[in-house]
Scaffold this motif. Structure first.
Motif, PDB file in Angstrom:
ATOM      1  N   PHE A 372       5.706   4.089   3.376  1.00 59.57           N
ATOM      2  CA  PHE A 372       6.817   5.008   3.596  1.00 59.57           C
ATOM      3  C   PHE A 372       6.966   5.970   2.425  1.00 59.57           C
ATOM      4  CE2 PHE A 372       8.733   1.096   5.844  1.00 59.57           C
ATOM      5  CZ  PHE A 372       7.882   1.286   6.918  1.00 59.57           C
ATOM      6  N   PHE A 373       7.312   7.231   2.740  1.00 59.64           N
ATOM      7  CA  PHE A 373       7.457   8.225   1.679  1.00 59.64           C
ATOM      8  C   PHE A 373       8.601   9.187   1.980  1.00 59.64           C
ATOM      9  CE2 PHE A 373       4.630  10.223   4.742  1.00 59.64           C
ATOM     10  CZ  PHE A 373       4.992  11.570   4.746  1.00 59.64           C
ATOM     11  N   ARG A 374       9.126   9.760   0.901  1.00 57.20           N
ATOM     12  CA  ARG A 374      10.158  10.803   0.984  1.00 57.20           C
ATOM     13  C   ARG A 374       9.441  12.151   1.059  1.00 57.20           C
ATOM     14  NH1 ARG A 374      15.703  10.666  -1.010  1.00 57.20           N
ATOM     15  NH2 ARG A 374      16.641  12.678  -0.441  1.00 57.20           N
ATOM     16  N   SER A 380      18.804  18.350   1.612  1.00 55.62           N
ATOM     17  CA  SER A 380      19.058  17.140   0.822  1.00 55.62           C
ATOM     18  C   SER A 380      19.119  15.890   1.693  1.00 55.62           C
ATOM     19  CB  SER A 380      20.376  17.286   0.055  1.00 55.62           C
ATOM     20  OG  SER A 380      21.457  17.526   0.960  1.00 55.62           O
ATOM     21  N   GLU A 381      18.636  16.000   2.923  1.00 53.86           N
ATOM     22  CA  GLU A 381      18.692  14.849   3.822  1.00 53.86           C
ATOM     23  C   GLU A 381      17.949  13.647   3.222  1.00 53.86           C
ATOM     24  OE1 GLU A 381      18.812  18.545   6.468  1.00 53.86           O
ATOM     25  OE2 GLU A 381      17.765  17.867   4.649  1.00 53.86           O
ATOM     26  N   ASP A 382      18.580  12.488   3.341  1.00 53.40           N
ATOM     27  CA  ASP A 382      18.003  11.258   2.790  1.00 53.40           C
ATOM     28  C   ASP A 382      17.144  10.613   3.873  1.00 53.40           C
ATOM     29  OD1 ASP A 382      17.379   9.075   1.269  1.00 53.40           O
ATOM     30  OD2 ASP A 382      19.409   8.257   1.189  1.00 53.40           O
ATOM     31  N   VAL A 383      15.877  11.009   3.931  1.00 52.58           N
ATOM     32  CA  VAL A 383      15.008  10.557   5.008  1.00 52.58           C
ATOM     33  C   VAL A 383      13.728   9.950   4.444  1.00 52.58           C
ATOM     34  CG1 VAL A 383      15.894  12.367   6.540  1.00 52.58           C
ATOM     35  CG2 VAL A 383      13.772  12.756   5.268  1.00 52.58           C
ATOM     36  N   LEU A 384      13.100   9.108   5.256  1.00 51.47           N
ATOM     37  CA  LEU A 384      11.780   8.573   4.974  1.00 51.47           C
ATOM     38  C   LEU A 384      10.868   8.835   6.162  1.00 51.47           C
ATOM     39  CD1 LEU A 384      12.548   5.054   3.399  1.00 51.47           C
ATOM     40  CD2 LEU A 384      11.661   7.075   2.200  1.00 51.47           C
ATOM     41  N   ILE A 385       9.592   9.002   5.865  1.00 48.73           N
ATOM     42  CA  ILE A 385       8.571   9.177   6.890  1.00 48.73           C
ATOM     43  C   ILE A 385       7.548   8.059   6.728  1.00 48.73           C
ATOM     44  CG2 ILE A 385       6.759  10.703   7.780  1.00 48.73           C
ATOM     45  CD1 ILE A 385       9.545  11.811   8.251  1.00 48.73           C
ATOM     46  N   SER A 386       7.038   7.564   7.854  1.00 43.99           N
ATOM     47  CA  SER A 386       6.014   6.513   7.800  1.00 43.99           C
ATOM     48  C   SER A 386       4.632   7.145   7.842  1.00 43.99           C
ATOM     49  CB  SER A 386       6.186   5.547   8.983  1.00 43.99           C
ATOM     50  OG  SER A 386       5.205   4.533   8.931  1.00 43.99           O
ATOM     51  N   GLY A 387       3.825   6.868   6.832  1.00 45.09           N
ATOM     52  CA  GLY A 387       2.466   7.376   6.775  1.00 45.09           C
ATOM     53  C   GLY A 387       1.455   6.282   7.029  1.00 45.09           C
ATOM     54  N   ASN A 388       0.230   6.521   6.586  1.00 39.75           N
ATOM     55  CA  ASN A 388      -0.849   5.539   6.707  1.00 39.75           C
ATOM     56  C   ASN A 388      -1.334   5.160   5.310  1.00 39.75           C
ATOM     57  OD1 ASN A 388      -0.782   5.902   9.569  1.00 39.75           O
ATOM     58  ND2 ASN A 388      -2.040   7.740   9.313  1.00 39.75           N
ATOM     59  N   ASP A 390      -4.860   3.879   3.239  1.00 34.26           N
ATOM     60  CA  ASP A 390      -6.271   3.514   3.126  1.00 34.26           C
ATOM     61  C   ASP A 390      -6.469   2.775   1.805  1.00 34.26           C
ATOM     62  OD1 ASP A 390      -6.715   4.837   5.481  1.00 34.26           O
ATOM     63  OD2 ASP A 390      -7.470   6.666   4.544  1.00 34.26           O
ATOM     64  N   VAL A 391      -7.163   1.664   1.852  1.00 31.03           N
ATOM     65  CA  VAL A 391      -7.418   0.892   0.642  1.00 31.03           C
ATOM     66  C   VAL A 391      -8.892   1.037   0.284  1.00 31.03           C
ATOM     67  CG1 VAL A 391      -7.231  -1.330  -0.499  1.00 31.03           C
ATOM     68  CG2 VAL A 391      -5.592  -0.719   1.296  1.00 31.03           C
ATOM     69  N   LEU A 392      -9.155   1.843  -0.734  1.00 29.74           N
ATOM     70  CA  LEU A 392     -10.529   2.112  -1.171  1.00 29.74           C
ATOM     71  C   LEU A 392     -10.757   1.503  -2.556  1.00 29.74           C
ATOM     72  CD1 LEU A 392     -10.561   5.792   0.112  1.00 29.74           C
ATOM     73  CD2 LEU A 392     -11.481   3.768   1.274  1.00 29.74           C
ATOM     74  N   LYS A 393     -11.765   1.976  -3.262  1.00 25.75           N
ATOM     75  CA  LYS A 393     -12.111   1.398  -4.565  1.00 25.75           C
ATOM     76  C   LYS A 393     -10.972   1.487  -5.565  1.00 25.75           C
ATOM     77  CE  LYS A 393     -17.099   2.219  -4.238  1.00 25.75           C
ATOM     78  NZ  LYS A 393     -18.264   2.919  -4.847  1.00 25.75           N
ATOM     79  N   ASP A 394     -10.208   2.571  -5.514  1.00 27.04           N
ATOM     80  CA  ASP A 394      -9.128   2.774  -6.482  1.00 27.04           C
ATOM     81  C   ASP A 394      -7.811   2.128  -6.045  1.00 27.04           C
ATOM     82  OD1 ASP A 394     -10.847   4.246  -8.083  1.00 27.04           O
ATOM     83  OD2 ASP A 394     -10.366   6.133  -7.068  1.00 27.04           O
ATOM     84  N   GLY A 395      -7.833   1.368  -4.957  1.00 27.61           N
ATOM     85  CA  GLY A 395      -6.612   0.719  -4.504  1.00 27.61           C
ATOM     86  C   GLY A 395      -5.957   1.465  -3.362  1.00 27.61           C
ATOM     87  N   PRO A 396      -4.745   1.069  -2.974  1.00 26.49           N
ATOM     88  CA  PRO A 396      -4.058   1.688  -1.844  1.00 26.49           C
ATOM     89  C   PRO A 396      -3.778   3.171  -2.076  1.00 26.49           C
ATOM     90  CG  PRO A 396      -3.022  -0.397  -2.433  1.00 26.49           C
ATOM     91  CD  PRO A 396      -3.983  -0.063  -3.538  1.00 26.49           C
ATOM     92  N   SER A 397      -4.022   3.976  -1.043  1.00 21.45           N
ATOM     93  CA  SER A 397      -3.765   5.412  -1.096  1.00 21.45           C
ATOM     94  C   SER A 397      -2.956   5.811   0.130  1.00 21.45           C
ATOM     95  CB  SER A 397      -5.086   6.188  -1.133  1.00 21.45           C
ATOM     96  OG  SER A 397      -4.855   7.582  -1.065  1.00 21.45           O
ATOM     97  N   LEU A 398      -1.774   6.390  -0.109  1.00 18.79           N
ATOM     98  CA  LEU A 398      -0.878   6.752   0.989  1.00 18.79           C
ATOM     99  C   LEU A 398      -1.272   8.105   1.565  1.00 18.79           C
ATOM    100  CD1 LEU A 398       2.990   6.276   0.942  1.00 18.79           C
ATOM    101  CD2 LEU A 398       1.898   8.123   2.182  1.00 18.79           C
ATOM    102  N   ASP A 399      -1.522   8.149   2.855  1.00 18.75           N
ATOM    103  CA  ASP A 399      -1.854   9.380   3.565  1.00 18.75           C
ATOM    104  C   ASP A 399      -0.599   9.855   4.295  1.00 18.75           C
ATOM    105  OD1 ASP A 399      -2.813  11.410   5.143  1.00 18.75           O
ATOM    106  OD2 ASP A 399      -4.096  10.146   6.392  1.00 18.75           O
ATOM    107  N   PRO A 400      -0.064  11.049   3.951  1.00 14.65           N
ATOM    108  CA  PRO A 400       1.206  11.491   4.542  1.00 14.65           C
ATOM    109  C   PRO A 400       1.055  12.058   5.955  1.00 14.65           C
ATOM    110  CG  PRO A 400       0.418  13.157   3.028  1.00 14.65           C
ATOM    111  CD  PRO A 400      -0.559  12.012   2.943  1.00 14.65           C
ATOM    112  N   GLU A 401       0.304  11.379   6.776  1.00 14.19           N
ATOM    113  CA  GLU A 401       0.201  11.742   8.197  1.00 14.19           C
ATOM    114  C   GLU A 401       1.067  10.785   8.995  1.00 14.19           C
ATOM    115  OE1 GLU A 401      -3.663  12.578  10.222  1.00 14.19           O
ATOM    116  OE2 GLU A 401      -3.078  10.844  11.457  1.00 14.19           O
TER     117      GLU A 401
END
Length: 602
Positions: A372-374, A380-388, A390-401
């Motif tokens: 989840f990301f802001r 100023s809406e207090d909202v969150l969006i659910s992304g995806n 991917d866990v690669l060599k450098d660890g978890p990476s949040l994709d804002p799609e």
């Protein structure tokens, strides 16, 4: 005085007769707004309404036609285990639904007008289905033609049964039940039966309609479908197939489990099979899915993102660990959805059902930390969006799609917040739901796209608010291959700009309304409904639209059964009496079919 009393009693009797025979019967009984009574019925039933709807004066005689093949007679090559047994009924649950109070006459009148408008839109679609596509799977809303996409067992009819009941359309409901009584689940228009869709639409629809009306025909047909689906477990490792080979399943041949499937498919059987065991007393359905979910439970913390499972799994190898892509959206969504809901249905006192609470909390904590990301937005809406993720060599990476399918997650977190008495879950659910409402409001049609990207706030904590930066947004937007000049600020793509009548956003709005009682959710629902109804209105019903980023987009001759089974049902329930399908009495499956909870709190 005695003469006055006699005349008064006679007048009241005449008034009752007048109301009964003159007022519209499809709406007079179910929707009277009344003060909430705590536990009017200890088992959570709507006894008065059910008694009225099933009074012999109102229920037509319906003749059951059993299917041409009895799925219960199949001699399995690999019979599944019949334990564990279905847990005993739950005695207590935390309070889920807000304690609603009577509304003022003015507010009640506004909501009643909205309820009737949703009903009007529903009735147009339903009447067109009856006249143009009766007993077919789906209606084409522009041409008026029909299509069979799910084995030809009248998917829209079965999927819509409980909606008809909720809307008080008694005659239509029993006409549909009469048609269901003649469906032959021993024949199929397809040689391969989709396990997932058959479970959520057909079995779910029949179980819910039975739970609401108590009509035995629906129970018999639910058992027929349940036994058909149970044949999908006739495999050498007792894991279910994704598609049932219809002829091989009849012969009892061992079916071959596919090498790879989306995780949602095997993860979305628990509610339907568990409820079928509850109403039949036959443990075999519950036992079958319990073993499937044991596989997910035992390996939940061994994946590359501990707490969640990859988008694709192999039930043939019972491998739910291998994979680097994680999401709560399409391909995985209802796997996660069914965990808190299974906990609500089954409770956690039994060892076989305790796992659902454990798995729920594990995935909810992991998703909060990693998915989840802001978004960077102008307001100023207090909202969150659910992304995806991917866990690669450098660890978890949040994709804002994100995508429309992900919008169910706000309501699920809110439900989990009440069920597990966790305020963080409830707060997160509200922010996620506001994120989807924000996406709806942002586009010129008032509807969010099927799939899109936003700019996530920078820094180590993507959930922390950030200031709007026009240059950053423009740069991110221009990087995208799906670049569009007219996208709303904050959005960098509308990768799939369609709206195909999906219910997930209004689903979460409905849940937040029922859990919090805050009027912002009803107002959001009304804005969403008007936008959707206007943009999708077609000659016969409502059609998918091609592009929500422009007003006046073209339409596609496409209307899935979930338009009547889910989308319009959720809109309707927002404006109806909150006691109709109370969240303290029912849990809804992923197709919005309500299953009665065995017992509610005192």
């Amino acid at each position: 005085m005695a003469r006055f009393r006699t005349r008064y009693v006679a007048f009241c009797a005449l008034l009752v007769v007048f109301v009964y025979h003159v007022l519209p019967r499809d709406s007079a009984i179910p929707y009277i707004r009344r003060p909430r009574r705590k536990q009017e019925h200890s088992d959570g039933s709507t006894e008065g309404l059910a008694q009225y709807m099933n009074d012999l004066k109102h229920v037509p005689r319906i003749t059951l036609m059993k299917s041409s093949f009895d799925w219960n007679t199949v001699n399995f090559t690999y019979p599944p285990e019949r334990t564990p047994r279905i847990p005993s009924p739950v005695t207590t649950r935390p309070r889920i639904q807000y304690d609603f109070r009577p509304e003022s006459a003015r507010v009640a009148a506004v909501q009643e007008k909205r309820r009737l408008e949703v009903k009007r839109v529903f009735e147009k679609s339903w009447k067109s289905y009856k006249s143009q596509a009766w007993m077919k799977d789906a209606l084409k809303p522009i041409s008026g033609e029909s299509v069979n996409q799910f084995s030809g067992w009248a998917a829209t009819l079965v999927d819509t049964l409980d909606t008809l009941w909720m809307l008080g359309l008694r005659d239509d409901f029993y006409e549909a039940v009469d048609a269901v009584a003649r469906i032959d689940f021993g024949q199929s228009t397809s040689s391969r039966v989709n396990m997932f869709e058959t479970c959520i639409r057909y079995l779910g629809g029949l179980l819910a309609a039975y739970d609401l009306s108590g009509h035995e025909v629906l129970k018999v047909k639910a058992i027929e479908v349940g036994d058909l689906l149970y044949a999908g477990f006739n495999t050498d490792n007792s894991m279910p197939v994704d598609f049932i080979d219809f002829d091989a399943a009849k012969d009892g041949e061992g079916l071959t489990v596919e090498p790879s499937v989306v995780s949602a498919s095997p993860g979305t059987i628990t509610l339907e099979f568990s409820r079928l065991s509850q109403i039949t007393g036959d443990d075999k359905y519950y036992a079958a899915v319990s073993h499937v979910m044991d596989t997910f439970y035992e390996h939940q913390n061994e994946t590359m993102l501990p707490g969640m499972w990859p988008m694709m799994v192999s039930m043939r190898r019972q491998d739910v660990v291998t994979g680097y892509q994680f999401t709560i959206a399409g391909n995985a969504d209802s796997l996660y959805e069914y965990l808190p809901k299974a906990s609500a249905l089954l409770g956690s006192s039994d060892p076989s059902s305790k796992k659902y609470e454990v798995m729920s909390k594990n995935f909810m904590d992991t998703a909060i930390d990693n998915l989840f990301f802001r978004p960077m937005i102008t307001g100023s809406e207090d909202v969150l969006i659910s992304g995806n993720c991917d866990v690669l060599k450098d660890g978890p990476s949040l994709d804002p799609e994100s995508e429309h399918l992900a919008c169910f997650i706000g309501g699920l977190y809110a439900l989990g917040g009440r069920l597990f008495e966790n305020d963080k879950y409830l707060e997160t659910g509200a922010k996620l739901t506001r994120g989807c409402v924000y996406a709806y409001k942002s586009f010129p049609t008032g509807i969010m796209p099927e799939r899109y990207n936003m700019v996530k706030c920078p820094g180590p904590d993507p959930k922390k608010a950030c200031k709007w930066d026009e240059e950053v947004w423009a740069t991110e937007r221009e990087k995208r291959a799906e670049y569009r000049e007219h996208l709303p600020k904050g959005f960098t793509t509308a990768k799939d700009p369609r709206y195909i009548l999906r219910p997930e956003a209004i689903e979460s709005v409905f849940v937040l309304w029922r859990i919090t009682g805050k009027d912002e959710w009803r107002e959001a629902a009304w804005d969403m409904f008007q936008a959707v109804a206007n943009a999708t209105d077609a000659p016969f019903a409502n059609a998918a639209i091609d592009d929500v980023t422009v007003v006046g987009s073209g339409q596609t001759d496409y209307m899935e059964s979930f338009w009547l089974a889910e989308t319009l049902k959720y809109f309707y329930l927002v404006f109806a009496d909150p006691e109709l399908i109370s969240l303290d009495d029912f849990v809804l499956n992923t197709e919005a079919h309500p299953f009665r909870l065995s017992k509610t709190q005192a």
